[in-house]
Design a protein around this motif. Structure first.
Motif, short mmCIF file in Angstrom:
data_model
loop_
_atom_site.label_atom_id
_atom_site.label_comp_id
_atom_site.label_asym_id
_atom_site.label_seq_id
_atom_site.Cartn_x
_atom_site.Cartn_y
_atom_site.Cartn_z
N HIS A 26 0.84 -1.19 0.00
CA HIS A 26 0.00 0.00 0.00
C HIS A 26 0.88 1.25 0.00
O HIS A 26 1.96 1.23 0.59
CB HIS A 26 -0.87 0.02 1.26
CG HIS A 26 -2.12 -0.81 1.16
ND1 HIS A 26 -2.94 -0.84 0.06
CD2 HIS A 26 -2.70 -1.64 2.07
CE1 HIS A 26 -3.96 -1.63 0.28
NE2 HIS A 26 -3.85 -2.15 1.48
N PRO A 27 0.46 2.34 -0.66
CA PRO A 27 -0.83 2.54 -1.33
C PRO A 27 -0.81 2.16 -2.81
O PRO A 27 -1.74 2.52 -3.55
CB PRO A 27 -1.04 4.04 -1.18
CG PRO A 27 0.34 4.61 -1.27
CD PRO A 27 1.23 3.60 -0.57
N ARG A 64 -4.07 11.38 -9.52
CA ARG A 64 -4.69 12.44 -8.72
C ARG A 64 -5.66 13.31 -9.55
O ARG A 64 -5.98 14.43 -9.15
CB ARG A 64 -3.63 13.33 -8.06
CG ARG A 64 -2.73 12.57 -7.09
CD ARG A 64 -1.63 13.48 -6.55
NE ARG A 64 -2.18 14.59 -5.78
CZ ARG A 64 -2.45 14.57 -4.48
NH1 ARG A 64 -2.21 13.47 -3.78
NH2 ARG A 64 -2.94 15.63 -3.86
N ARG A 79 -6.85 1.46 -0.99
CA ARG A 79 -6.10 2.71 -1.12
C ARG A 79 -5.88 3.10 -2.59
O ARG A 79 -5.07 3.99 -2.89
CB ARG A 79 -4.78 2.59 -0.36
CG ARG A 79 -5.01 2.37 1.14
CD ARG A 79 -3.75 2.30 1.94
NE ARG A 79 -3.04 3.58 1.99
CZ ARG A 79 -1.91 3.77 2.66
NH1 ARG A 79 -1.38 2.76 3.36
NH2 ARG A 79 -1.32 4.94 2.67
N GLU A 121 -6.12 6.80 -3.55
CA GLU A 121 -5.02 7.72 -3.25
C GLU A 121 -4.27 8.13 -4.50
O GLU A 121 -3.85 9.28 -4.64
CB GLU A 121 -4.07 7.10 -2.22
CG GLU A 121 -4.67 6.99 -0.83
CD GLU A 121 -3.65 6.65 0.23
OE1 GLU A 121 -2.45 6.97 0.04
OE2 GLU A 121 -4.04 6.06 1.26
N SER A 122 -4.08 7.19 -5.42
CA SER A 122 -3.38 7.54 -6.66
C SER A 122 -4.30 8.26 -7.63
O SER A 122 -3.84 9.00 -8.50
CB SER A 122 -2.81 6.28 -7.32
OG SER A 122 -3.86 5.40 -7.72
N GLY A 156 -6.19 11.47 -4.09
CA GLY A 156 -5.29 12.01 -3.08
C GLY A 156 -5.42 11.21 -1.80
O GLY A 156 -6.23 10.29 -1.69
N ALA A 157 -4.61 11.57 -0.81
CA ALA A 157 -4.62 10.86 0.47
C ALA A 157 -5.91 11.17 1.22
O ALA A 157 -6.40 12.30 1.21
CB ALA A 157 -3.42 11.27 1.31
N TYR A 158 -6.43 10.13 1.87
CA TYR A 158 -7.64 10.30 2.67
C TYR A 158 -7.37 9.82 4.09
O TYR A 158 -6.71 8.80 4.28
CB TYR A 158 -8.79 9.48 2.05
CG TYR A 158 -10.13 9.77 2.66
CD1 TYR A 158 -10.91 10.82 2.18
CD2 TYR A 158 -10.60 9.02 3.72
CE1 TYR A 158 -12.14 11.10 2.76
CE2 TYR A 158 -11.82 9.30 4.31
CZ TYR A 158 -12.59 10.34 3.82
OH TYR A 158 -13.81 10.63 4.40
N ALA A 204 -6.65 13.12 4.77
CA ALA A 204 -5.94 14.40 4.70
C ALA A 204 -6.51 15.30 3.62
O ALA A 204 -6.56 16.53 3.77
CB ALA A 204 -4.45 14.15 4.46
N GLU A 205 -6.95 14.72 2.50
CA GLU A 205 -7.50 15.51 1.40
C GLU A 205 -8.98 15.25 1.23
O GLU A 205 -9.49 15.16 0.11
CB GLU A 205 -6.73 15.20 0.12
CG GLU A 205 -5.25 15.60 0.20
CD GLU A 205 -4.47 15.25 -1.05
OE1 GLU A 205 -4.54 16.02 -2.03
OE2 GLU A 205 -3.79 14.21 -1.05
N TYR A 217 -11.99 14.98 -2.09
CA TYR A 217 -12.98 13.91 -2.30
C TYR A 217 -14.39 14.49 -2.35
O TYR A 217 -15.21 14.11 -3.19
CB TYR A 217 -12.87 12.87 -1.19
CG TYR A 217 -11.72 11.91 -1.35
CD1 TYR A 217 -11.94 10.60 -1.74
CD2 TYR A 217 -10.41 12.31 -1.11
CE1 TYR A 217 -10.89 9.70 -1.90
CE2 TYR A 217 -9.35 11.43 -1.26
CZ TYR A 217 -9.60 10.13 -1.64
OH TYR A 217 -8.55 9.25 -1.80
#
Length: 538
Positions: A42-43, A352, A427, A430-431, A434-436, A438-439, A443
């Motif tokens: 991951h991720p 992204r 995950r 995320e690619s 974005g990161a979740y 955090a972003e 989303y």
């Protein structure tokens, strides 16, 4: 990764061979007791970054491979290829102990061979010798003997089959007429695979190879043997629309797709503006308006956004596409940025940027077909399922290109997708986004369900009542928004269906609903006898 003796019962512990990575795949044992496998963490997804590893299986004092669960400690692995920014897959041992694998280190998933400490590219070319590893057990190539590999390759999402001679480095294509090739199996003298064609259903075939002329079948009739066809009812040639490769420009470079023009040679002429009689091919009379709409004007078009989204569309015969084209409706099947079949850099356009690049490419493709005079710019629809349905819903809430949309269990809420999924894809976003968490704001902004106020086109929503991936309330929210704005809307909830319809009667009913919906909103009367579809606000 573990070893388990088939003779052991459930009470016997498994032997752990290696541990530490999040995922393991494609274990392959050599004749001399070495193990090769693919692993990743991951991720990453397996098309992002993976590692090709090898290790020597443990042996007992007599030199025999020993997988006794009581023996402590895992193997000592060695990384052969892969790492950050490189996707490797499908390792296979040759009879001489060298190792074949696929890597995209030069942008394309090409074949490589490791002999000793040396890695050699076997056939460098702008083509993919493997696809994204969504499932285990794919066989895009097979070792026939010490000198030959049978392989398939994808060039521009048109697939080929051939024999690679390792001594000379020549790759000879086997002429099959196919545009899609399934997993391969061989006994050294024959090939077995599934072939998909542009003009008829797929077939399971056996190809007998002549050792002196391996690219030509050895049978007297010069044809492959068909073991089974996927359909006992081949289509009439006059009803089959063949795909045309098209492309258009985007800010990131050319975008690719397949255009299927309307075709139904049961009519006096194609749907290109030439005269027709006053009957459709079912013998029923139609009024002048219906006749004029479908025959003297440029046709309507459905833009299709494939699922995945890491995947691609080939020009293979698809009954659903032919359903539309035989009824006077063009289809544009878009391989938007992020699709496979065009190299890693093309695949990474969606990094992204899911919900942005795919939507822009679908909208630009529809505009391009209209500007070229192929289709009616006033009657452009978009359709997709699941991830493709997400692109459809995003396009309807963020562009003004499409005048109708059909979403089959489309993803409307990205945060719900992240919250409830399985480990393999947990995950993946995320690619793509974005990161979740955090972003989380990104989303929310890219979730079509948060922009239903911008919906400005008729919409048909097809949904399973038991869908756990896309809960029914998402479709109900879209329907309510369209209803509140006075837009034509239809929501069909299929009882007992989950994420993807399985019952034949529901699949048929959904397709009939789609045709009825487009006929109503685009102003034509389908020749088919269809169940009545209730469309609110129309």
């Amino acid at each position: 990764m573990i070893a388990r003796r088939l003779t052991d019962g459930p009470e016997v512990a498994d032997r752990v061979l290696c541990a530490g990575a999040d995922f393991y795949a494609s274990p392959e044992v050599s004749a001399d007791g070495r193990l090769a496998w693919i692993e990743w963490d991951h991720p990453n997804m397996p098309w992002d970054s993976t590692r090709l590893m090898t290790a020597t299986l443990p042996r007992d004092a007599a030199g025999n491979i020993d997988l006794d669960p009581g023996v402590a400690g895992p193997m000592t692995p060695t990384k052969i290829a892969g790492g950050v920014g490189e996707s490797v897959s499908v390792p296979r041992w040759m009879p001489d102990g060298s190792l074949i694998f696929v890597s995209d280190r030069t942008d394309w998933w090409n074949l490589y061979r490791r002999t000793g400490e040396t890695i050699t590219a076997l056939q460098p070319m702008p083509a993919e010798f493997a696809g994204p590893q969504w499932v285990l057990g794919d066989q895009p190539y097979v070792i026939m003997d010490a000198d030959r590999i049978a392989c398939s390759w994808n060039a521009g999402n048109r697939e080929h089959l051939g024999i690679l001679d390792l001594a000379s480095g020549t790759l000879d294509e086997i002429e099959t007429g196919a545009v899609a090739v399934g997993s391969l199996s061989s006994n050294g003298k024959q090939l077995v695979t599934r072939l998909g064609y542009p003009n008829r259903p797929a077939e399971l075939v056996v190809i007998d190879l002549n050792e002196s002329d391996p690219i030509h079948p050895a049978r007297p009739d010069g044809e492959r043997r068909v073991i089974r066809s996927s359909s006992d009812q081949p289509p009439e040639p006059g009803l089959v629309s063949l795909a045309e490769a098209v492309q258009w420009e985007s800010d990131l470079g050319p975008v690719h797709g397949w255009f299927y023009p309307p075709r139904n040679d049961h009519d006096d002429h194609d749907h290109d503006g030439r005269d027709h009689d006053d009957h459709d091919h079912d013998g029923r009379d139609h009024d002048d308006h219906d006749h004029e709409t479908m025959t003297t004007e440029r046709p309507p078009m459905i833009t299709v956004s494939h699922g995945g989204p890491t995947g691609g569309s080939t020009p293979v015969y698809d009954p659903e596409v032919q359903f539309w084209t035989s009824r006077g409706i063009a289809v544009l099947d878009v391989n938007y940025g992020g699709s496979t079949g065009y190299g890693r850099r093309y695949r990474e356009r969606l990094h992204r940027a899911w919900g942005l690049v795919d939507v822009a490419d679908c909208a630009a493709g529809a505009r391009a077909m209209a500007e070229q005079g192929r289709v009616d710019p006033r009657r452009l629809a978009i359709q997709g399922s699941s991830a493709g349905g997400y692109t459809t819903l995003r396009a309807l809430t963020s562009t003004d290109v499409f005048s109708a949309g059909i979403s089959r269990y489309g993803i409307g809420d990205l945060t719900a997708l992240v919250a409830d999924t399985h480990k393999f894809e947990s995950r993946y976003p995320e690619s793509l986004i974005g990161a979740y968490p955090a972003e989380a704001a990104v989303y929310a902004d890219r979730s079509p369900i948060n922009h239903v106020d911008q919906l400005d086109a008729p919409i048909l929503l097809l949904q399973g009542s038991e869908d756990k991936v896309v809960p029914p309330n998402q479709a109900e929210t879209f329907a309510a928004a369209a209803r509140g704005k006075g837009l034509p809307v239809a929501l069909i909830m299929y009882d007992g269906e989950g994420h993807g319809f399985r019952a034949a009667e529901n699949i048929i009913a959904a397709q009939q609903a789609c045709l009825s919906f487009l006929g109503r909103v685009f102003g034509f009367t389908p020749a088919d006898r269809l169940p009545e579809l209730k469309i609110e606000n129309l």
